[in-house]
Write an enzyme that holds these catalytic residues in place. Structure first.
Site, PDB file in Angstrom:
ATOM      1  CD  GLU A  89      -3.308   0.126   2.053  1.00  0.00           C
ATOM      2  OE1 GLU A  89      -4.130  -0.791   1.888  1.00  0.00           O
ATOM      3  OE2 GLU A  89      -3.259   0.802   3.096  1.00  0.00           O
ATOM      4  CG  HIS A  99       7.573 -29.712   1.235  1.00  0.00           C
ATOM      5  ND1 HIS A  99       8.307 -30.829   0.906  1.00  0.00           N
ATOM      6  CD2 HIS A  99       8.126 -29.214   2.371  1.00  0.00           C
ATOM      7  CE1 HIS A  99       9.239 -31.023   1.825  1.00  0.00           C
ATOM      8  NE2 HIS A  99       9.163 -30.056   2.729  1.00  0.00           N
ATOM      9  CE  LYS A 150     -10.887   2.596   3.438  1.00  0.00           C
ATOM     10  NZ  LYS A 150     -10.380   3.285   4.637  1.00  0.00           N
TER      11      LYS A 150
HETATM   12  O1  PA5 Z   1      -3.291   1.550   6.140  1.00  0.00           O
HETATM   13  C1  PA5 Z   1      -4.351   2.123   5.968  1.00  0.00           C
HETATM   14  O2  PA5 Z   1      -4.450   3.373   6.021  1.00  0.00           O
HETATM   15  C2  PA5 Z   1      -5.607   1.347   5.695  1.00  0.00           C
HETATM   16  O3  PA5 Z   1      -5.348  -0.009   5.618  1.00  0.00           O
HETATM   17  C3  PA5 Z   1      -6.619   1.567   6.821  1.00  0.00           C
HETATM   18  O4  PA5 Z   1      -6.064   1.167   8.045  1.00  0.00           O
HETATM   19  C4  PA5 Z   1      -7.896   0.772   6.582  1.00  0.00           C
HETATM   20  O5  PA5 Z   1      -8.428   1.105   5.336  1.00  0.00           O
HETATM   21  C5  PA5 Z   1      -8.929   1.008   7.685  1.00  0.00           C
HETATM   22  O6  PA5 Z   1      -9.212   2.385   7.818  1.00  0.00           O
HETATM   23  P1  PA5 Z   1      -9.924   2.944   9.121  1.00  0.00           P
HETATM   24  O7  PA5 Z   1      -8.995   2.723  10.275  1.00  0.00           O
HETATM   25  O8  PA5 Z   1     -10.161   4.408   8.863  1.00  0.00           O
HETATM   26  O9  PA5 Z   1     -11.199   2.185   9.304  1.00  0.00           O
END
Ligand code: PA5
Length: 466
Positions: free
Chosen positions: A299, A328, A441
């Site tokens: 990410e 394996h 989202k």
């Molecule tokens: O790393 C990130 O920013 C995302 O993975 C968020 O943690 C995830 O989308 C969840 O978001 P939130 O904590 O606002 O619910």
């Protein structure tokens, strides 16, 4: 290096030296960015924030324990359900898996510190429905059950849906007033939908610190609270992370493991045709750390545009594998398939338990195993795989942990967070946003009928067909 795996696939001394001079400059850049207050996740392990968080988290955990001591027969919270996804879940899972026995949730209360932990990081109805059913069987009335909702925004559809379900479930079993005492929320300290709910309903709560994104939040209350409820030593975890942070602030790249890792992996990804990085712990406990790392690397680094707005489609693909299990399953590909990967082993020197293989069967073909330990076998298999990869000119490296403890896991987490920051600088991208995730989202909001997002449903239908 090329002296081990050949000039076509390995790095030469000269190319490494060139890389090191670049890495030194990036260390200065990171120092400046941090001094300007823009690397808040690094501040989490430094005084005074680290002490503040340990105190806050311990205090809330004590309040929770005191409540169950008073209200639940037997006086304990036995089941803790974490609601969260992505960065609000993976750190909790990784810490629990690394630092508690794999059998933690199967162990009876008498032998288990803290509650059983269930991290619900999906909206698979079978998973969620089954957990609720099993908890109702194990804890009729839910007097020993708590829910910890973690969402920085409070807007994430998965966590929001789960929260609505679990809040209602607790209220049905416990009544509205008591149900609120079974919920702890971790969210933004001043804004967002979850903050508004917390303020209205009066839940115990902890902050997602300002300026800390989900995937860099494991060393904040986001990851620390469930660890503390499980009686892990969170101060020791932060101490390990702080020591690694100091080491990763060294200007000399040869003394800075995060700079070395990032430099090597990004060089292989961008100039050597090896954009895939396999993290392969030889330890079941560490496998979920590889899962946590996978989000961090993917990410943070997978970005369409660079900091100058040029389309670059940057990134390197993180892959997780488990030794020896995946010897394996995957190693055939890693040795003889495309030479497009770097394999990162994680090895443990001393395991919490070791098991000796007994003698006495009297079969010659198996006698070499007798009297050896499983730890010896596991690490011999790792070394054999390393050898096999070198023989096939496949780049690989090893991170060796003397043992698995709060301290070494803290080191590991910080090492990869700082390595990710270096990798972002090397790729010249913003490692802290996630525009592609945001699109998913808001499109989900549109498809689920959220007012104000209708145009997203139309866009999806236009693109994919009605
Ligand atoms: O790393 C990130 O920013 C995302 O993975 C968020 O943690 C995830 O989308 C969840 O978001 P939130 O904590 O606002 O619910």
């Amino acid at each position: 290096m090329s002296n081990r795996i050949g000039p076509e696939h390995g790095l030469s001394g000269d190319s490494w030296a060139g890389l090191c001079s670049r890495l030194g400059a990036l260390t200065d850049q990171l120092r400046e960015t941090q001094a300007a207050g823009s690397l808040r996740w690094r501040d989490l392990v430094r005084s005074p924030l680290s002490e503040e968080h340990v105190d806050q988290v311990s205090e809330v955990a004590d309040q929770v324990r005191a409540y169950y001591a008073e209200s639940a027969p037997g006086g304990r919270c036995k089941h803790m359900v974490v609601l969260g996804i992505g960065g609000s879940a993976l750190g909790n899972i990784a810490l629990q898996a690394a630092l508690r026995p794999q059998t933690h949730n199967l162990t009876s209360c008498k032998f288990r510190p803290g509650p059983r932990l269930y991290v619900m990081d999906n909206v698979d109805p079978a998973l969620v429905g089954d957990l609720m059913l099993q908890l109702e069987r194990a804890d009729p009335g839910l007097q020993h059950t708590m829910v910890n909702v973690i969402s920085k925004s409070g807007e994430t559809a998965e966590t929001a849906a789960q929260f609505l379900i679990f809040r209602d479930w607790l209220r049905r079993h416990l009544g509205a007033e008591r149900a609120g005492r079974h919920i702890v929320a971790i969210t933004d300290s001043s804004q967002g939908t979850m903050r508004a709910i917390v303020d209205r309903e009066g839940y115990l709560n902890l902050p997602v610190p300002d300026g800390v994104g989900g995937r860099f939040s494991v060393l904040s209350p986001v990851g620390l609270f469930s660890a503390c409820m499980g009686e892990l030593d969170i101060a020791h975890l932060l101490a390990g992370a702080a020591d690694m942070d100091r080491q990763c602030s060294e200007s000399d790249p040869h003394r800075n493991p995060a700079a070395q890792l990032a430099g090597m992996l990004i060089e292989f990804a961008t100039n050597r045709g090896k954009p895939n990085h396999v993290m392969m712990p030889y330890s079941n406990s560490l496998y979920m750390l590889a899962d946590w790392y996978r989000q961090l690397w993917a990410e943070s680094l997978g970005k369409r545009i660079d900091l100058d707005g040029r389309e670059v489609f940057a990134g390197a693909t993180p892959i997780k594998a488990l030794g020896t299990t995946d010897q394996h399953s995957q190693v055939q590909l890693y040795r003889e398939g495309p030479n497009d990967k770097v394999i990162g082993f994680v090895e443990v020197e001393r395991f919490a338990h070791d098991v000796t293989i007994p003698s006495g069967l009297g079969v010659e073909a198996l006698s070499y195993l007798e009297g050896k330990t499983l730890g010896t076998l596991l690490n011999a298999e790792k070394r054999a795989t390393e050898y096999a990869l070198v023989e096939s000119n496949r780049p690989n490296y090893t991170i060796r942990m003397p043992e698995i403890s709060e301290y070494t896991v803290g080191q590991f987490l910080m090492l990869w967070q700082v390595a990710t920051a270096y990798a972002g600088l090397l790729l010249h991208i913003d490692a802290y946003d996630q525009p592609a995730v945001e699109t998913g989202k808001v499109a989900t909001f549109g498809l689920m009928g959220r007012p104000g997002y209708e145009q997203w449903a139309e866009k999806v239908d236009k693109s994919l067909g009605g």
